[in-house]
Design an enzyme around this catalytic site. Sequence first.
Site, mmCIF file in Angstrom:
data_model
loop_
_atom_site.group_PDB
_atom_site.id
_atom_site.type_symbol
_atom_site.label_atom_id
_atom_site.label_comp_id
_atom_site.label_asym_id
_atom_site.label_seq_id
_atom_site.Cartn_x
_atom_site.Cartn_y
_atom_site.Cartn_z
ATOM 1 N N ARG A 1 -2.648 37.655 -3.639
ATOM 2 C CA ARG A 1 -3.870 37.035 -3.101
ATOM 3 C C ARG A 1 -3.675 35.586 -2.702
ATOM 4 N NH1 ARG A 1 -7.378 37.574 -8.185
ATOM 5 N NH2 ARG A 1 -5.341 37.013 -8.995
ATOM 6 N N ASP B 1 -13.113 9.518 -6.925
ATOM 7 C CA ASP B 1 -12.143 10.301 -6.168
ATOM 8 C C ASP B 1 -12.220 9.877 -4.708
ATOM 9 O OD1 ASP B 1 -11.600 11.691 -8.476
ATOM 10 O OD2 ASP B 1 -12.187 13.638 -7.720
ATOM 11 N N ASN B 2 -11.049 9.732 -4.069
ATOM 12 C CA ASN B 2 -10.972 9.354 -2.657
ATOM 13 C C ASN B 2 -10.130 10.372 -1.912
ATOM 14 O OD1 ASN B 2 -12.287 6.869 -3.260
ATOM 15 N ND2 ASN B 2 -10.339 5.984 -3.851
ATOM 16 N N ARG C 1 0.158 3.854 4.871
ATOM 17 C CA ARG C 1 -0.986 3.180 4.243
ATOM 18 C C ARG C 1 -0.456 2.444 3.020
ATOM 19 N NH1 ARG C 1 -6.210 5.009 5.923
ATOM 20 N NH2 ARG C 1 -6.073 6.825 7.269
ATOM 21 N N HIS D 1 -0.919 -1.151 -1.403
ATOM 22 C CA HIS D 1 -2.193 -1.702 -1.858
ATOM 23 C C HIS D 1 -2.294 -1.744 -3.380
ATOM 24 C CE1 HIS D 1 -3.714 0.329 2.066
ATOM 25 N NE2 HIS D 1 -3.307 -0.895 2.323
ATOM 26 N N LYS E 1 -4.071 5.289 -10.803
ATOM 27 C CA LYS E 1 -4.378 6.351 -9.837
ATOM 28 C C LYS E 1 -3.582 7.608 -10.169
ATOM 29 C CE LYS E 1 -4.881 3.048 -6.047
ATOM 30 N NZ LYS E 1 -4.262 2.574 -4.803
ATOM 31 N N HIS F 1 0.738 0.400 -4.229
ATOM 32 C CA HIS F 1 0.884 1.816 -3.890
ATOM 33 C C HIS F 1 0.709 2.027 -2.396
ATOM 34 C CE1 HIS F 1 -1.167 5.772 -3.162
ATOM 35 N NE2 HIS F 1 -0.034 6.158 -3.703
ATOM 36 N N LYS G 1 -4.608 -4.997 9.023
ATOM 37 C CA LYS G 1 -4.663 -5.629 7.705
ATOM 38 C C LYS G 1 -3.334 -5.479 6.963
ATOM 39 C CE LYS G 1 -7.223 -3.797 4.421
ATOM 40 N NZ LYS G 1 -8.361 -3.404 3.585
ATOM 41 N N ASP G 2 -2.750 -4.277 7.007
ATOM 42 C CA ASP G 2 -1.479 -4.060 6.317
ATOM 43 C C ASP G 2 -0.335 -4.824 6.973
ATOM 44 O OD1 ASP G 2 -2.689 -2.526 4.391
ATOM 45 O OD2 ASP G 2 -2.043 -0.604 5.213
#
Length: 184
Positions: A23, A47-48, A58, A61, A71, A118, A168-169
């Site tokens: 299944r 939660d994100n 990304r 941060h 996290k 991260h 920004k990064d």
Amino acid sequence: MELIDTAIDGVYILKPRVFTDSRGYFFESYSKRVFEEKVGRVDFVQDNESMSRRGVVRGLHFQAPPFAQSKLVRCIRGRVLDVVVDIRVGSPTYGQHIAVELSDENKLQFFIPKGFAHGFAVLSDEAVFQYKCDEYYHPEAEGGLSALDPALGIDWRLTPSEILLSDKDLRNPSLSSFTSPFLP
């Protein structure tokens, strides 16, 4: 769930027990009881989820104290290279990083304690990334490190022309010009 140690104390890879049959599959993506037995007590409050296309990087941060975040992250669709950098002043692994590939296929998760920057790079055409945080987002506490700082030695497994960073990064400082808020 299997807990896999990394070269940096307190940073763990978590491998769930996956049950498969004709299944499909089933696994517990999070159990507070099991997590606390293996890692310790962490009170996740938010939660994100993000969706990104290939080449997006990304990060790197973090949130500064008193709003620092631990996290627990995973990739539920596609593949990412997930990276953490130790930014704890006085740590024997300060400035070192750990990288792990997370994907919908391997179902690995990565636990990142407070005191780390991260980030992740999308290696598939598209990726959906989820993370649990033990502190709410506080824009006034956000900070970052340059994901492209050669001193960090991170191989994002992308060509330079593929890498897509936010404005920004792109402004994040290198490790040599960075003042960490994570003091001993």
